[in-house]
Design an enzyme around this catalytic site. Structure first.
Site, PDB file in Angstrom:
ATOM      1  N   TYR A 138       6.736  -8.266   5.895  1.00  0.00           N
ATOM      2  CA  TYR A 138       5.609  -9.087   5.444  1.00  0.00           C
ATOM      3  C   TYR A 138       5.837 -10.564   5.716  1.00  0.00           C
ATOM      4  O   TYR A 138       4.883 -11.315   5.974  1.00  0.00           O
ATOM      5  CB  TYR A 138       5.312  -8.826   3.967  1.00  0.00           C
ATOM      6  CG  TYR A 138       4.396  -7.640   3.789  1.00  0.00           C
ATOM      7  CD1 TYR A 138       3.022  -7.777   3.930  1.00  0.00           C
ATOM      8  CD2 TYR A 138       4.909  -6.369   3.530  1.00  0.00           C
ATOM      9  CE1 TYR A 138       2.177  -6.687   3.805  1.00  0.00           C
ATOM     10  CE2 TYR A 138       4.064  -5.275   3.404  1.00  0.00           C
ATOM     11  CZ  TYR A 138       2.698  -5.436   3.539  1.00  0.00           C
ATOM     12  OH  TYR A 138       1.863  -4.358   3.432  1.00  0.00           O
ATOM     13  N   HIS A 182      -8.671  -6.104  -0.641  1.00  0.00           N
ATOM     14  CA  HIS A 182      -7.338  -5.586  -0.355  1.00  0.00           C
ATOM     15  C   HIS A 182      -6.239  -6.594  -0.677  1.00  0.00           C
ATOM     16  O   HIS A 182      -5.106  -6.443  -0.228  1.00  0.00           O
ATOM     17  CB  HIS A 182      -7.251  -5.146   1.108  1.00  0.00           C
ATOM     18  CG  HIS A 182      -8.158  -4.001   1.421  1.00  0.00           C
ATOM     19  ND1 HIS A 182      -8.510  -3.642   2.713  1.00  0.00           N
ATOM     20  CD2 HIS A 182      -8.800  -3.118   0.618  1.00  0.00           C
ATOM     21  CE1 HIS A 182      -9.325  -2.594   2.684  1.00  0.00           C
ATOM     22  NE2 HIS A 182      -9.519  -2.266   1.425  1.00  0.00           N
TER      23      HIS A 182
END
Length: 245
Positions: free
Chosen positions: A64, A115
């Protein structure tokens, strides 16, 4: 295009749903296309899950971090900017499936991020009493831990197998139901519950406009489909907003 523009100009409440196609024009690769270089051997479906983070939090955190670096270099494109300008003059609810934050960076307000947001963090199995500012780490490439209970920080996005945030989903449902025009941009219409929002708008009488260069699962229920790229279409479609009627 002319008829769609007329509907938008006369809309009482415009509901907009955006997907990955909008961000792709800013140079942000899709979820799978981001797997390059050192990450090419990993399947993103094996990284974006709670189970993956529990199994190897350092690996997921580093992946990430890599995605954050890519997105941080991107800039809002003409589609993001056109939507922000329109919202500055007219009533518009903006719901996105994207986690890159580009709508907000372009100036859009109160964006409903179904999201989550790539640059936000939240606790993974925390004690429920830990503020983010008590996170600590001595190694930037590892997820910070809570100084109180030891829980780890994780990216503030919705992973596979997780429910969408209830507040965001409720707000999206309410906005869709209240709208009289629904504009869907850059989404395939395959991911639910987001893909069901245009149907909610249509059931309440809203006209549905789809903008996407490829065919999508939402086309058959749309009143108008414009097979164009968002950054090329939206500046024209949303031109001359002016004051609301």
């Amino acid at each position: 295009m002319t008829r769609a523009h007329e509907w938008l100009v006369n809309a009482r409440h415009l509901f907009v749903l955006t997907g990955a196609g909008v961000s792709a024009e800013s140079g942000i690769p899709t979820f799978r296309d981001a797997q390059t270089g050192l990450w090419a051997r990993y399947d993103p479906l094996d990284l974006a899950t709670p189970e993956a983070f529990a199994r190897d939090p350092v690996l997921v955190w580093q992946w990430y971090a890599h995605r954050r670096e890519i997105v941080a270099r991107a800039a809002p494109n003409a589609a993001h900017q056109a939507l922000a300008r329109w919202q500055s003059h007219r009533r518009m609810s903006l719901v996105t499936q994207n986690v890159d934050g580009l709508h907000a960076r372009a100036g859009s307000r109160d964006v409903i991020e179904l999201h989550g947001n790539l640059f936000a963090n939240q606790w993974f199995n925390g004690c429920g009493r830990c503020p983010i500012d008590v996170a600590r780490t001595t190694q930037p490439d590892r997820p910070p831990a809570c100084a109180r209970c030891g829980a780890l920080l994780r990216p503030g996005v919705v992973w596979f197998g997780e429910a969408l945030p209830a507040a965001a989903l409720d707000a999206a449902y309410a906005a869709a139901a209240d709208s009289d025009v629904c504009l869907v941009v850059g989404t395939s219409g395959l991911v639910y519950p987001a893909a069901g929002l245009p149907s909610i708008a249509a059931e309440r009488g809203a006209r549905v406009i789809v903008v996407n260069p490829q065919r999508s699962d939402l086309d058959h229920d749309a009143d108008i489909v414009l097979y164009q790229k968002a950054a090329e279409c939206l500046p024209i479609l949303l031109a001359d907003a002016g004051p609301a009627h």
